[in-house]
Write an enzyme that holds these catalytic residues in place. Structure first.
Site, PDB file in Angstrom:
ATOM      1  CG  ASP A 120      -0.473   3.937   3.197  1.00 59.83           C
ATOM      2  OD1 ASP A 120      -0.055   3.208   2.272  1.00 59.83           O
ATOM      3  OD2 ASP A 120      -1.676   4.195   3.379  1.00 59.83           O
ATOM      4  CG  HIS A 265       1.104   3.278   8.478  1.00 58.28           C
ATOM      5  ND1 HIS A 265       0.148   2.398   8.919  1.00 58.28           N
ATOM      6  CD2 HIS A 265       0.434   4.291   7.877  1.00 58.28           C
ATOM      7  CE1 HIS A 265      -1.056   2.875   8.607  1.00 58.28           C
ATOM      8  NE2 HIS A 265      -0.921   4.015   7.981  1.00 58.28           N
TER       9      HIS A 265
HETATM   10 ZN   LIG Z   1      -1.379   7.659   5.734  1.00 62.02          ZN
END
Ligand SMILES: [Zn+2]
Length: 300
Positions: A120, A265
């Site tokens: 992400d 991430h």
């Molecule tokens: Zn996020």
């Protein structure tokens, strides 16, 4: 493949409808276009976030109740149409709007040894290429839930993702806390992100994910209107806290299981631990017999 065609067509139609809705909210097209967008709620209407609108220049599009005389009983207001000449607003935007995100792959034979890796907040030129390199080394596909503002700055990374078989999801434009946004602001955050992805790689996302996992009803509705399914995760590596490469690795391996969706991430801070970790946990997952896969779109 043929079975996909109606779905894809419907999704594209819905995307067009919502882009028009976003444009209308931004004052880019006249409200006369609403007749061509059945099912799309009126911008700023009763479907908006309560309390977020406040008194505006157009009382019909402002806070609920603003168009009616003060002192009118609440019950009477609820029984009255919003405007005398408008058709009744549909009770639901469309039948398939979800009320919660997908947390894992459905349990069946096809997902018995399957897992999904998701990344992400990117793309970030400092970290995303390293993750892509590792995925390519093992011939594995993953999902990248990108933020529109990052995508706009790094179009070549989006193109590389698609060229290497990865799936790009929508993670809003600026990574806001969705429940704090008005409905038009949220529609803009999500709609602009889908647009920049479509303009960059030729296809708009069919998956979206709320920042911080903070979903609300408007997010599900707008996502559905844009032809996207809401995907959350099963295992959170909490890599954004920079807990150490070893901790990220052990969280992935410890949480591994059939149908598990892993959250990591590739942007939003120093993600060098995340880049290091995947080069270790990915071959270990494969060595345990797991197959990294991508989720199938559920039927609508
Ligand atoms: Zn996020």
């Amino acid at each position: 493949m043929k079975n996909d065609e109606p779905t894809v067509g419907r999704r594209a139609l819905l995307r067009t409808a919502v882009f028009l809705g976003v444009a209308a909210a931004a004052g880019l097209v006249s409200s006369g276009g609403e007749g061509a967008t059945p099912g799309v709620p009126r911008a700023g209407g009763a479907g908006g976030a309560p309390g977020a609108a406040g008194p505006g220049p157009n009382p019909a599009a402002g806070a609920p109740g603003a168009a009616f005389p003060q002192g009118l009983p609440e019950r009477a207001y609820r029984l009255r149409p919003m405007t005398s000449d408008a058709p009744a607003r549909p009770a639901v935007v469309q039948p398939a709007v979800r009320t919660r995100p997908i947390l894992e792959l459905p349990a069946d034979a096809s997902t018995a040894s399957a897992m999904v890796l998701t990344f992400d907040d990117g793309p970030d030129p400092r970290y995303t290429p390293g993750i892509l390199d590792t995925l390519a080394r093992y011939g594995v596909r993953a999902m990248f839930f990108v933020c529109g503002e990052m995508a706009a700055e790094n179009p070549n990374l989006l193109r590389r993702m698609v060229a290497e078989g990865h799936v790009i999801g929508n993670h809003t434009w600026t990574h806001p806390l969705i429940p704090k946004l008005s409905r038009p602001a949220l529609a803009s955050e999500i709609g602009r992100t889908s647009e920049v992805v479509q303009q960059t790689v030729g296809e708009a996302p069919v998956w979206f994910r709320a920042p911080y996992g903070a979903w609300n009803r408007a997010a599900f509705e707008i996502g559905a209107e844009l032809g996207m399914e809401p995907l959350a995760w099963t295992v959170d590596t909490l890599d954004w806290k920079e807990p150490g490469t070893g901790t990220i690795i052990s969280r992935v391996l410890g949480g591994a299981g059939p149908g598990v969706i892993v959250l990591s991430h590739d942007a939003g801070g120093n993600r060098s631990q995340s880049v290091q970790a995947i080069s270790s946990y990915l071959p270990q997952l494969l060595g345990r017999g797991y197959r990294m896969t991508l989720p199938k779109l559920p039927p609508r």
